[in-house]
Design a protein around this motif. Structure first.
Motif, short mmCIF file in Angstrom:
data_model
loop_
_atom_site.label_atom_id
_atom_site.label_comp_id
_atom_site.label_asym_id
_atom_site.label_seq_id
_atom_site.Cartn_x
_atom_site.Cartn_y
_atom_site.Cartn_z
N LYS A 1 0.83 -1.21 0.00
CA LYS A 1 0.00 0.00 0.00
C LYS A 1 0.86 1.26 0.00
CE LYS A 1 -4.18 -0.04 1.95
NZ LYS A 1 -5.10 0.61 0.97
N GLU B 1 0.30 3.18 -3.38
CA GLU B 1 -0.59 4.32 -3.20
C GLU B 1 0.10 5.48 -2.48
OE1 GLU B 1 -4.26 2.87 -1.34
OE2 GLU B 1 -3.87 0.90 -2.18
N GLY B 2 0.74 5.16 -1.35
CA GLY B 2 1.30 6.23 -0.52
C GLY B 2 2.39 7.04 -1.20
N LEU B 3 3.21 6.39 -2.03
CA LEU B 3 4.29 7.10 -2.72
C LEU B 3 4.00 7.21 -4.21
CD1 LEU B 3 7.46 5.49 -1.01
CD2 LEU B 3 5.94 7.27 -0.15
N ALA B 4 2.73 7.06 -4.58
CA ALA B 4 2.38 6.91 -6.00
C ALA B 4 2.80 8.08 -6.88
CB ALA B 4 0.88 6.67 -6.14
N GLY B 5 2.97 9.27 -6.31
CA GLY B 5 3.35 10.42 -7.12
C GLY B 5 4.83 10.52 -7.39
N ASN B 6 5.62 9.65 -6.77
CA ASN B 6 7.07 9.71 -6.90
C ASN B 6 7.64 8.83 -8.01
OD1 ASN B 6 8.37 11.05 -4.20
ND2 ASN B 6 6.41 10.07 -3.75
N HIS B 7 8.70 9.29 -8.63
CA HIS B 7 9.58 8.39 -9.35
C HIS B 7 10.46 7.75 -8.30
CE1 HIS B 7 8.86 9.04 -13.61
NE2 HIS B 7 8.70 10.32 -13.35
N ALA C 1 7.61 -0.45 -7.50
CA ALA C 1 8.42 0.76 -7.36
C ALA C 1 8.65 1.43 -8.70
CB ALA C 1 9.76 0.41 -6.71
N ASP D 1 11.69 10.55 -5.56
CA ASP D 1 12.32 11.82 -5.94
C ASP D 1 11.78 12.99 -5.12
OD1 ASP D 1 9.88 11.66 -7.27
OD2 ASP D 1 10.64 12.35 -9.19
N PHE D 2 10.54 12.92 -4.64
CA PHE D 2 10.01 14.00 -3.82
C PHE D 2 9.98 13.65 -2.34
CE2 PHE D 2 9.03 15.76 -7.83
CZ PHE D 2 8.84 17.12 -7.64
N VAL D 3 9.64 12.41 -2.03
CA VAL D 3 9.46 12.05 -0.61
C VAL D 3 10.79 11.80 0.09
CG1 VAL D 3 9.28 9.52 -0.85
CG2 VAL D 3 7.94 10.70 0.90
N VAL E 1 12.04 6.65 2.78
CA VAL E 1 11.04 6.23 3.76
C VAL E 1 11.35 4.79 4.13
CG1 VAL E 1 8.58 5.72 4.10
CG2 VAL E 1 9.26 7.77 2.85
#
Lengths: 430, 430
Positions: free
Chosen positions: A142, A146-152, A215, A291-293, A296
Motif C-alpha cells: 500500500k 498508493e502512498g508514494l504513487a506520485g514519486n519516481h 516501485a 524523488d520528492f518524498v 522512507v
C-alpha cells in the motif's frame, strides 16, 4: 449497511486460521472500517477435523479449492495454498474467470505469473490484492502503490526474509557458525526442515521482484533477479564486518541505474549506522527512495499468523469499500518498459575473504591478480598468524565492476596458496 | 482515459510550489497511477508575481481563497493556508458545501475542527484527505486508516516534530545547551522566528490528536492531549540520559489503558536500544501496535516541500481513482466513545533532576518527601562535588502515579536547599 462481503478461504493452515480468528475477534471494527461485515462463508482445506482454534461449523466446505471460485455466494477468494503452479495458479485463474476478486499471500505465484494474472484481473476489472505477500503485516504494498504513487522511485531495498535475518543476527550476537544456528532455528520453528527456499534467497527474490514491479511501475520480472543466499557466510566474515564498521544483512535491492533496472538479492555489508543495519532477528524492513518524498523506511514483523492475517484483512476491507488499485499500480498498457541490467554490470565496493596459507609471497600473488584486472584496494586485513597453515585475509575494494570481481575470484581461487573459493560480499554504502 | 481531475490550490508557499512542481515533473506516472491526468487549474496566493520555480501562467487566479470552492470547473481544493480558524476553516466549509473534496496539510484545522469537518464531508459524501498533515511524506495516515484497519490498535507513538528532534539531536551530539542550539536552528531555517508552536509541543500535539483518532477510531480530541515542550531540557539531562542508557526524545504517545485513552506529548527518556531512539535530526517516525500485526514503525522526512507534496499528490491520486475512506476510518456513527483519561492518572517511571546545594542532609530531605508520598526509587546519581554550591542530583523512580510525582515536585521545589524547580522527564520503556 450494505450486505456482508462473502469470503472463501483456500487453505486453513496457520495463516488461514489467523484470518478466521481476526475476522471473528475484530468483527466490530472491521465492519465499521469496511462499511459492511466481512464474513467467511466457504473454505477448502485437507483436514476437516483439525482443531484450528476457531469454529468452522456452518461454513460450506469444498474438497477442491478451485471449486470455491464457482460458488455463486462467494464474492472474494483468499488463496493461502502457496506455490507458483498447480492448484494456486488454477484457483487464481478460476477466480478471475468467475469475475471475482482474489486476495493472496503467495509471493511465488505473483513473482512468476504476476504479469499474466494482472492481465486477467484487469480484463475482468477485478482486484488482485497481495499485501500479505511481502513483509507480512507491514503495509509496504500500500505504501509503494498508493502512498508514494506520485514519486519516481529510484531504489527500493529491504530485509525480506525473517529466517535469514534471524540466522545472521544469531551468528553475530553469539559468534556462532551458520550450520549450528540453522539447526537451532529449525528446532525453534524459525526455519523449515528444507530451508533452501529461505536461505538460498529465493523467497526474498520473489518478494523483491514484486517490490521492484511496484516501485518502477513495470511488469514483474522474477527471472531478471540475481539471487544468492547466506550459506557461505561464516562467523569469520561477521567478525570482520564488525571490525570494518558493517553489519551483514541479506538484502533485496532494486535500483534504477543509467543502463536500466538492477534487481538483486545477496548478503550485503551495510554501515552499522544506517537504520536498516539495526533491524535484527525475525523483523523485516523496506526502504524506498522517491524523488520528492526522499527515503522512507517501514519495519515490523514479516511473517506469522497475526501479521499475515492483518495484511489479508486490510485487503478485504479495501475490496469491501471498493477501493480499487491496478495490480502493478497502473494498467498494463501504462507500465514502464525500462530494461533490466545484468548483475555483471553492477558496480560497487566489494569485500573478499580468502583462506590462504600463511607464508611469504601469498599477498603479492593475490594483489598481482587485482592489479592485472584494474581493481583498486581500499584496505586489507589479516587475522592471526599460523605459519604454514590457513589464515583468513580480507580485501576491501574501491568501486569495481562485478564482472571484474568474478574474474578475480576465479583467478585467485586457482592460486595454489588459496585454500578454498574466496567469499565475496558486496558493500552497500547508500 | 477519463477527463483530468481539476485541482485548485489555496496557498502557494514552499509546499504549494512543491505540489505544482511534482504534478508537472511527474505528470506521466501520476496520470498512469491516477487513471487520468491531475491538472491544477486555479490558485489563490497573496503575490501573483513571486517566482515559484514553476510557471503559473494559464491558471485562474483568485484573490479570495474561499472563492476557489465555488469555481465550477474545480473538482478538488488543496488547502495550504494553515491555521485552525479564519480563512482555512471558511475554505474547508465552503468546499464541502460545494460538494467537493478537500485535501489539506493543516494539522491545526483537523485537530481542532476535525469532528465537525468530518461530519460535513460525510454528509456530502466527499473526501477529506490529510496525509500531509502528519509526518510529511511518510504514509502514516494511510497505514493506520487502511493498512492496519483490521487491528485493534493499543498504542501509537511518534517523533512528530522535526524541529524538536533536530534540537535534541544537536544538544546530544554537540553537548550544547537548548538556547544555543535553538538560535542556530533559527539561523538555518529549521526553526521559526517564533518557535513556540514547535518547541512547546503544540504542533506535535495536533498531529498526535489526529493519529489517536485514527488509531482508536474515535473523534479527534485535541483538548484532551497533555502537552509539554522541550524548553526545560538541559545539556545536563542529556548527559544523564546517556549515562542511564536512554535518549531524550519529544514523543507523542496515545495508549489504550484500562481506564480509557491516554494522549500526551512531552520529552521522554527511551532506551537507546529501541528503534525510535535512533531516529535523529529532522526525521520523523511513527510506531503503531496492533493486536494482530504487532509493532510497525514508519520513518522518513516529516517536513519540507518535497515530502509534503508527495503526501498531497498521493491524496489527489486516491481521489482521482475514487478510492474513498471515511475521515476517521469509519463513519461518525461507528466511531468509538472510549473516554480519555487525564494525565494525572498516568503511571510510569520518572527521571527527576534537582539542582541542590552540595551540603550534608540535602538528600535525606528529598528522599523523606518521596517516602511520605509512597514513591520508590530505582536509582540516584550525583555529578561532581562543589561544597556549598549547586550540583545536579538525579532520581529515577519505579512505576509511580503522575499525581504523586507532581506533588513531589512541588514539595521538593519548596525545600530551601533545592535551587530551582525540579525537571521531570517521563521514562518510556515499552
Amino acid at each position: 449497511m450494505t450486505r456482508p462481503l462473502s469470503v472463501a478461504i483456500a487453505g486453513l493452515g496457520t495463516v488461514g486460521g489467523g484470518v478466521l480468528m481476526m475476522l471473528r475477534d475484530n468483527a466490530d471494527i472491521i465492519a465499521a472500517r469496511a462499511g459492511r461485515p466481512i464474513a467467511v462463508t466457504a473454505v477448502s482445506a485437507r483436514d476437516r477435523n483439525k482443531d484450528r482454534g476457531v469454529p468452522t461449523a456452518g461454513l460450506r466446505w469444498y474438497d477442491d479449492p478451485v471449486a470455491l471460485a464457482a460458488d455463486p455466494a462467494v464474492d472474494v477468494v483468499v488463496e493461502l495454498i502457496g506455490g507458483s503452479e498447480g492448484v494456486a495458479l488454477a484457483l487464481a485463474e478460476a477466480t478471475f474467470a468467475a469475475g471475482k476478486a482474489l486476495v493472496t499471500a503467495n509471493k511465488a505465484l505473483l513473482a512468476v505469473h504476476g504479469a499474466a494474472l494482472a492481465a486477467s484481473a484487469e480484463e475482468r476489472g477485478v482486484a488482485l490484492a497481495f499485501e500479505a505477500a511481502v513483509a507480512g503485516g507491514i503495509p509496504v504494498i500500500k505504501a509503494l502503490r498508493e502512498g508514494l504513487a506520485g514519486n519516481h522511485v529510484s531504489a527500493v531495498a529491504g530485509i525480506l526474509n525473517g529466517t535469514c535475518n534471524y540466522i545472521l543476527t544469531q551468528m553475530r550476537e553469539r559468534g556462532r557458525e551458520f550450520a549450528e544456528v540453522l539447526a537451532d532455528a529449525q528446532k525453534l520453528g524459525y526455519a523449515e526442515a528444507d530451508p533452501s527456499f529461505d536461505i538460498d534467497g529465493i523467497d526474498a527474490a520473489h518478494k523483491l521482484a514484486i517490490l521492484a514491479a511496484l516501485a518502477f511501475g513495470r511488469p514483474v520480472a522474477f527471472d531478471q533477479v540475481h539471487v544468492e543466499g547466506i550459506r557461505r557466510i561464516s562467523a569469520v566474515d561477521i567478525a570482520f564486518a564488525n571490525e570494518l564498521g558493517y553489519r551483514i544483512k541479506l538484502l533485496g535491492i532494486a535500483r534504477q541505474t543509467e543502463a536500466g533496472i538492477e534487481a538483486r538479492v545477496h548478503p550485503c555489508m551495510v554501515p552499522q549506522t544506517v537504520p536498516i543495519a539495526r533491524v535484527d532477528g525475525v523483523f523485516n524492513a523496506v526502504v524506498a527512495e522517491g524523488d520528492f518524498v526522499g527515503r522512507v523506511m517501514l519495519q515490523g514483523r514479516g511473517a506469522g499468523a497475526g501479521p499475515t492475517a492483518s495484511a489479508i484483512v486490510a485487503d478485504l476491507i479495501d475490496i469491501a469499500r471498493n477501493r480499487f488499485t491496478p495490480v502493478w499500480g497502473a494498467s498494463a498498457s501504462e507500465l514502464s518498459t525500462a530494461p533490466s541490467v545484468p548483475m555483471s554490470s553492477h558496480v560497487g565496493p566489494y569485500y573478499m575473504r580468502l583462506m590462504v596459507v600463511d607464508r611469504p609471497g601469498v599477498i603479492a600473488d593475490v594483489t598481482a591478480v587485482l592489479r592485472d584486472l584494474g581493481i583498486s584496494l581500499e584496505s586489507m586485513l589479516q587475522r592471526g598468524r599460523s605459519p604454514g597453515e590457513a589464515v583468513p585475509v580480507v580485501l576491501v575494494t574501491h568501486e569495481t565492476k562485478e564482472s571484474a570481481m568474478r574474474e578475480a575470484v576465479e583467478r585467485i581461487g586457482r592460486l595454489p596458496t588459496v585454500m578454498e573459493e574466496p567469499t565475496l560480499i558486496r558493500i552497500e554504502t547508500e
